[in-house]
Design an enzyme around this catalytic site. Structure first.
Site, PDB file in Angstrom:
ATOM      1  CG  HIS A 131     143.651 -86.437  11.592  1.00 37.74           C
ATOM      2  ND1 HIS A 131     143.908 -86.996  10.473  1.00 37.74           N
ATOM      3  CD2 HIS A 131     142.520 -86.279  12.190  1.00 37.74           C
ATOM      4  CE1 HIS A 131     142.970 -88.688  10.830  1.00 37.74           C
ATOM      5  NE2 HIS A 131     142.902 -88.892  12.129  1.00 37.74           N
ATOM      6  CD  GLU A 155     145.455 -85.809   7.767  1.00 33.45           C
ATOM      7  OE1 GLU A 155     146.106 -85.410   9.163  1.00 33.45           O
ATOM      8  OE2 GLU A 155     144.488 -86.343   7.899  1.00 33.45           O
ATOM      9  CB  CYS A 182     144.660 -90.846  12.701  1.00 34.83           C
ATOM     10  SG  CYS A 182     142.662 -91.394  13.681  1.00 34.83           S
TER      11      CYS A 182
END
Lengths: 86, 226, 721
Positions: free
Chosen positions: B194, B196, B86
């Site tokens: 993302h 994560e 990002c």
């Protein structure tokens, strides 16, 4: 009738902070070697192309559009209008 | 094996990334503040998401001038795996470590939603455990996430196999639905979505295994080295 | 900014001299309604504030709840109505910033934001659209930049907010109990101002919030800077981890005047400060301006000399400014100097405690006939009406709004927005569900029952995730309290909330009162907003995929309570009728029963019936899960009613349960034993939403078409008008 380019610059009114300009100044420009810079202000510019009788009328017309359509919020921003021959 | 997580002023996915590296994948990770240098014993570097410098001027434009970027550049040249997620991707692009630019989404709005990726290059240090064309359910959250390259560069990216991920649908107007790219050597990868946020079943409503493979790929890569 | 004549007399007589101009500014800010709660404070005491989980300490700006294993959550709610009505982007954004700093003040990390937005009729009113669009962008830009997920809220449109805006923001914090700031100070401690510089923007904001919006007050506009707020959060939390903070307060309404006087009053200390030490944006600011400026992103910290050096180190790392502006003194005076010259010297308890008022109240005349119903035009095609209803601004999906908010950052969001309540995972393995609700249409018709309804609705929403309500936040928004009729509606709402809170033993952990919400065409409808925090010890109810053959069961009675319903107001353009009333016993039984069956793992999903009634609630389940459902309205428990009343009554205490057929028998056994009203009313399958009454089809809609309309109409309206 003639064609004019009208530049509308929208920026925060004097006395109202401009966090973006401050960040660009402090965290980018002043971190280099450009110590002669003391201020950066951000603004948004709209470029109008308009057909009107003369510069004065062109300017007034664009001002009217900006006011009517809330192109800027007079509460925080001011506009500067510059007219150029196309 | 040590993974460095770089923290810029305004990074806000650094703690999420750290949690996933350490608690989920049991990796040794350490935060590095952007004004400090990176030590030599780092095996991989991650630039997490967020709003470095409040996204001012352009996303990533100011952070790209941070002192730590010089060290990141050196590590990139040495072939150490580097991942930008990002805002981290935006910074790598602004720093010239990855090609292209990230522009405002066509909706002109910030977008937070789940979508899915298609793996286009499974040779990078972050994708080598994924199958080619495998689908990865994953969330995006960005305002300037529309990847843009001109036609010439696009051709080059295709030729060099630098497109790592594509969106499975039209999400934000990205050129050729590109969601992630790598450098010519393949060790520097940037992606807008993302990973994560997708590796734990508790927060992934679809399937957490594919995006876990991104981190397992990293473990495979740096584990082999040691 | 000015004091009322009698307040000026009072001040003069109490200090025994003529106040200085700085003193006048300080006192006017602190005695404004916004800061002093002078109209409401006497009455707010009726709300129960204590509970087994509540931790109360002096000087907290947010409520603190113990969630076990050494962890706490904090919560707070505020509004930013007046600023948002003139500059929606900055007003809404700085509203987020303010409430976040309240959470930070307790020493906890903000982990979630909620926002409640209310505007005029966006279908007709371009100004309302402009306000709506910009307020949403303001919240998105601020919250997203901070990396705090905005995970819930509500959006409502009503003509009573024309040319005005209600922007309510709630926030939740999380941290270790041992890290809570124990507000304390001793003589000689330093008073430090940390964060953004003090400028002329936002001067007079609190006074502004206490005036009706007659004159456009330009200087009160505040400029948001989420980047510096993010740095402040990280710097403060680092200072907290190193135990460097004795006491802390956010600068909000009333600026330094309120922060300094309230800190001193709460800690029973004196404070001496020098305005020359305040880092200002413009060099020519006078003491009065410095004391009342409401520039954003500033925190007041009390610490000692050694710890301050460490705080300076932290601030250096983050490139934020911190200045020692004064010191703690013995006694109780707030002494403001400019260099050696005294500008103000006032007892802090005098400044911080305005004389409370006993405002007269009187039942509004309009309520006399409000329950009378008029004859409604018959609906010829309910399917067509339903499509229009699903695309109406209040019923339509709010995905255009929450899709602009990062609701995943922080990786805690287990149940995502767009459901009854979002759920966050906590570090101790428990889960927190939270929701805010308001219903001005009900509250206008019956301020007491309407307010109770909001309370119950917020409880229902967290109960749908399997959470037990543990705390409540209230935000009471009304018009000019000097009008006895408006003040009566305030008192009625407050009494209703108090009764419900006591019966259900849900403590009020934080609240706010916002008065003088007046639009150019009169006062807003009474708009209390209730936030509920719910705790889940084990696992939340994750919404599961609904399959063909699954059953739909309703708990609770559907009554002839159409007053303030979306159906009456949007479809029939009629304001009136009987407001839904919560039966406390029934409400409790239904709530406990739903929690019980969720724990027993019998359900796939639970959804409450609220705005738009049963008709909308069933459609929402179908559209979200993209599956049809056939519902028999004759089986819905309650008195015998016409089809439209069964479909669109907004009676409270109702839950829709979705389950596999094989679990039905077991469920019914439990429901029977629990003595709740219930019935199986529908079966899921195929592609249509169908409502039948006595085997006659009333509504028949394609799910995909309904879903498309429902999801896209709000965006269409905003983007294309």
């Amino acid at each position: 009738m003639a064609i004019f380019n009208v530049h509308v610059t929208i920026e925060n009114k004097p006395g109202i902070s401009d966090p973006e300009g401050e960040t660009i100044l402090n965290d980018l420009v002043l971190k280099g070697t450009h110590s002669s810079i003391s201020k950066i202000k951000t603004a948004k510019m709209l470029k109008f192309t308009i057909k009107e009788k003369d510069k004065k009328i062109a300017k007034a017309k664009v001002q009217e559009i900006c006011d009517d359509l809330r192109i800027y919020n007079p509460m925080v921003s001011k506009v500067t209008i510059d007219v150029f021959d196309a | 094996m040590k993974v460095g997580v770089i923290v810029f002023p305004g990074s806000n996915c650094d703690r999420d990334m750290y949690h996933v590296l350490t608690d989920v994948f049991k990796l040794d990770a350490e935060y590095f503040w952007h004004e400090k240098g990176l030590p030599k014993n780092i095996d991989a570097v991650i630039l997490p998401g967020g709003f470095s410098y409040g996204d001012r001027l352009r996303s990533g434009a100011i952070a790209a001038h941070s002192p730590i970027i010089n060290d990141v550049r050196k590590m990139a040249e040495k072939g150490i795996p580097i991942l930008g997620v990002c805002n981290g991707f935006q910074i790598l692009v602004e720093a010239g470590l990855l090609p292209g630019a990230l522009l405002k989404n066509t909706s002109l709005n910030f977008m937070c939603r789940w979508t899915s990726l298609i793996v286009e290059n499974n040779k990078t240090p972050f994708t080598n455990k994924l199958k080619l064309h495998q689908k990865i359910p994953i969330p995006i959250a960005n305002g300037e996430g529309r990847y843009y390259v001109d036609e010439l560069t696009l051709k080059k990216l295709k030729k060099n196999n630098q497109i790592v991920f594509r969106y499975s649908e039209v999400v934000n107007g990205s050129t050729d639905r590109i969601a992630g790219v790598c450098n010519e050597d393949g060790n520097v990868v940037g992606m807008m979505p993302h990973p994560e946020r997708a590796t734990e079943s508790a927060i992934n409503p679809i399937d957490n295994k594919p995006s876990s493979l991104i981190f397992e790929s990293l473990i495979k890569t740096i584990g082999v080295k040691n | 900014m000015s004091l009322e004549p009698q307040e000026l007399d009072e001040l003069t007589s109490k200090i025994g001299r003529k106040p200085t101009s700085t003193e006048l500014q300080i006192v006017a800010a602190e005695w404004s309604e916004h800061c002093s709660y002078k109209s409401s404070k006497k009455h707010l005491k009726m709300l129960p504030m204590k509970g087994p989980l509540v931790i109360s300490e002096k000087g907290y700006d947010s409520g603190v709840l113990d969630v076990g294993d050494g962890y706490v959550i904090t919560a707070h709610i505020e509004s930013h109505n007046h600023p948002s009505a003139v500059e929606p982007y900055g007003g809404a954004a700085t509203g987020v910033g303010g409430v976040i700093r309240d959470i930070l003040s307790a020493g906890t990390r903000p982990i979630a934001i909620f926002d409640g937005l209310r505007f005029g009729d966006i279908e007709k009113d371009q100004q309302a659209r402009w306000l709506f669009k910009n307020a949403v962008t303001g919240i998105a830009d601020y919250g997203n930049c901070l990396g705090i997920p905005t995970i819930g809220g509500e959006v409502e449109f009503d003509e009573c907010y024309s040319n005005y805006a209600l922007v309510d923001v709630a926030a939740i914090g999380f941290g270790k109990k041992k890290n809570l700031i124990k507000n304390h100070a001793k003589k000689g401690d330093l008073v430090v101002l940390l964060g953004g510089s003090t400028g002329r923007d936002g001067i007079g904001g609190s006074q502004f919030a206490s005036d009706s919006l007659e004159s456009e007050n330009r200087s009160a506009v505040q400029i948001p800077d989420p980047f510096i707020e993010k740095l402040i959060i990280e710097a403060i939390l680092e200072a907290r981890n190193q135990n460097l903070i004795h006491a802390m307060k956010d600068l909000g309404g009333g600026g330094l005047s309120c922060a300094v006087s309230e800190t001193a009053d709460a800690l029973s200390i004196g404070i001496e400060m020098d305005v020359n030490k305040v880092h200002t944006r413009e060099s020519d600011m006078n003491p009065d301006e410095i004391m009342v400026s409401e520039s954003q992103e500033r925190m007041l910290i009390v610490t000692d000399n050694d710890k301050f050096k460490k705080i300076q180190e932290i601030c250096k790392k983050f490139h934020i400014t911190c200045s020692v502006i004064g010191k703690v003194t013995s006694g109780n005076m707030m002494h403001v100097k400019k260099g050696k010259k005294t500008c103000a010297n006032l007892p802090t308890d005098l400044v911080a405690n305005a004389t409370l008022l006993d405002r007269p109240s009187k039942k509004p005349a309009y309520l006399e006939k409000i329950e009378d119903e008029k004859k409604l035009a018959p609906i010829t095609d309910y399917s067509k009406m339903m499509m229009m209803f699903l695309s109406s601004p209040n019923i339509a999906s709010k995905i255009w709004v929450y899709g602009q908010y990062d609701h995943e950052v922080g990786i805690r969001t287990v149940v995502k927005p767009g459901t009854d309540a979002s759920v966050l995972r906590l570090d101790n393995g428990k889960f927190l569900a939270a929701k805010i609700d308001g219903n001005p249409k009900h509250c206008y018709i019956n301020p007491r029952e309407g307010a109770i309804g909001c309370f119950e609705e917020a409880c229902r929403n967290v109960v749908c995730t399997g959470a037990t309500p543990i705390g409540m936040l209230d935000h009471l928004q009304f018009g000019n309290p000097e009008d006895p009729e408006i003040f009566w509606t305030f008192l009625e709402s407050l009494k209703g909330l108090t009764d419900f809170a006591k019966y259900f033993e849900i403590p009020c952990v934080g609240g706010k009162v916002s008065l003088y919400n007046e639009t150019p065409s009169g006062p807003i409808k009474p708009t209390p907003i209730i936030g509920i925090l719910g705790l889940i010890d084990k696992t939340p109810l994750y919404p599961q995929k609904i399959a063909s053959g699954d059953c739909l069961v309703i708990i609770g009675n559907t009554k002839n309570e159409m007053g303030g319903s979306e159906y009456f107001e949007y479809i029939h353009k009629f304001i009136g009728g009987i407001c839904p009333v919560v039966n406390f016993e029934e409400s409790k039984a239904n709530m406990n029963t739903v929690l019980n069956v969720i724990k027993k793992n019998l359900l796939k999903a639970v959804h409450d019936c609220s705005k738009g009634g049963l008709g909308v609630a069933v459609s929402e389940i179908c559209m979200t899960h993209q599956i049809g459902c056939t519902v028999s309205l004759d089986k819905v428990p309650g008195p015998k009613l016409d089809a439209d009343r069964i479909l669109f009554s907004e009676s409270h205490s109702r839950y829709l349960l979705v389950l596999q057929k094989k679990n039905l028998k077991k469920l019914e056994e439990i429901l029977k034993k629990s003595h709740v009203s219930y019935h199986m009313i529908g079966v899921f399958g195929d592609e249509n939403i169908r409502f039948n009454l006595d085997r006659k089809s009333i509504i028949d809609l394609r799910v995909d078409k309904a879903q498309k309309t429902w999801s896209n109409s709000l965006r269409e309206l905003v983007v294309h008008g």
